[in-house]
Design an enzyme around this catalytic site. Structure first.
Site, PDB file in Angstrom:
ATOM      1  N   TYR A   1      50.185  36.404  46.699  1.00  0.00           N
ATOM      2  CA  TYR A   1      50.247  37.076  45.395  1.00  0.00           C
ATOM      3  C   TYR A   1      49.418  38.353  45.418  1.00  0.00           C
ATOM      4  O   TYR A   1      49.882  39.425  44.989  1.00  0.00           O
ATOM      5  CB  TYR A   1      49.738  36.124  44.312  1.00  0.00           C
ATOM      6  CG  TYR A   1      49.698  36.719  42.920  1.00  0.00           C
ATOM      7  CD1 TYR A   1      50.849  36.770  42.136  1.00  0.00           C
ATOM      8  CD2 TYR A   1      48.511  37.213  42.379  1.00  0.00           C
ATOM      9  CE1 TYR A   1      50.820  37.309  40.856  1.00  0.00           C
ATOM     10  CE2 TYR A   1      48.476  37.750  41.101  1.00  0.00           C
ATOM     11  CZ  TYR A   1      49.636  37.791  40.348  1.00  0.00           C
ATOM     12  OH  TYR A   1      49.595  38.327  39.082  1.00  0.00           O
TER      13      TYR A   1
ATOM     14  N   SER B   1      47.763  43.755  38.757  1.00  0.00           N
ATOM     15  CA  SER B   1      46.936  42.569  38.535  1.00  0.00           C
ATOM     16  C   SER B   1      45.515  42.896  38.948  1.00  0.00           C
ATOM     17  O   SER B   1      45.281  43.844  39.710  1.00  0.00           O
ATOM     18  CB  SER B   1      47.469  41.402  39.384  1.00  0.00           C
ATOM     19  OG  SER B   1      46.541  40.351  39.475  1.00  0.00           O
TER      20      SER B   1
END
Length: 257
Positions: free
Chosen positions: A161, A148
């Site tokens: 996250y 990510s």
């Protein structure tokens, strides 16, 4: 000296996409099948998985779907055994399972933190080791992890996250270094801003505006634009590529400001 392959074809390979019932995972599953691979997908929610498997099989007969919650060690072991028995060896693994919660860091509960880590980090680690074990025994295989933008920068309001995605890069680099001598390649893709079921409704308008403003190409990515990188990393053309992270982000990380 042998001539290096430039083939992006995945013909003759079996690919398993975990988290393949929607979003990035489903798009890449279709891409792998279009490139010639026999594809299986796995997902946690039965109706969602079955619908995705039907969409895939309609275009590519012979594909399979498996319901499995890979955060459960027994379910992951069972998935590996079942896939091996009725689908064949897994030559390409793409563990795409993921979840997020967007809120101030101080507001995260232990339960929310544990859930994100179990899905995005722990289950990815054990998916790699579970399927990587057979790859190592054969002396070949490719794993493509999904990182990510948050694996490269601070990511306010999504701290757990971001932590897990930093861990995915550490996992990718470490397995590449450790397993390269035995013929198993491990790489990753860092997607930029793609609106998926995971984030479409969770991203507030101001966060979407900021994403567009900071992305040099000035738009969100289309899921199909991730397929090329995933196919390349799984293909013979990437035979000497391991430990690499491809950023598919419209220039976000390159912009620097």
């Amino acid at each position: 000296m042998t001539t290096p392959s430039t083939s992006l074809a995945l013909t003759g390979l079996n690919a398993l996409v975990i988290g393949g019932s929607s979003g990035i995972g489903e798009a890449i599953a279709h891409g792998y099948a279009a490139a010639g691979a026999r594809v299986a997908i796995a997902g946690r929610v039965a109706p969602k998985l079955e619908a995705a498997a039907a969409r895939l099989a309609e275009r590519f007969p012979g594909t399979r779907g498996y319901v499995a919650d890979v955060t459960d060690p027994l379910a992951l072991a069972s998935l590996a055994e079942t896939v091996e028995q009725d689908f064949g060896q897994v030559d390409v693994l793409l563990p795409c399972q993921g979840t997020t919660i967007i809120k101030p860091t101080l507001d995260f509960t232990r339960e929310e933190f544990n859930h994100i880590v179990a899905t995005n980090q722990t289950s990815v680690f054990f998916a790699c080791t579970t399927f990587g074990r057979a790859m190592l025994a054969r002396g070949s295989g490719a794993i493509v992890n999904i990182a990510s933008l948050s694996a490269h920068r601070g990511w306010p309001r999504a701290c757990p996250y971001a932590m897990t995605k930093h861990a995915v890069l550490a996992l990718t680099h470490t397995l590449a270094a450790e397993w390269g001598p035995q013929g198993v390649r491990v790489n990753a893709i860092s997607p930029g801003f793609f609106l998926t079921d995971l984030n479409r409704d969770k991203m507030p308008p101001e966060r979407k505006e900021s994403a567009l403003r900071r992305t040099p190409m000035g738009r969100f990515g289309e899921l199909d634009e991730l397929v090329g990188a995933a196919v390349y990393l799984a293909s013979p053309a990437a035979g000497f590529v391991t430990g690499t992270v491809i950023n598919v982000d419209g220039g976000y990380l390159a912009s620097g400001i």
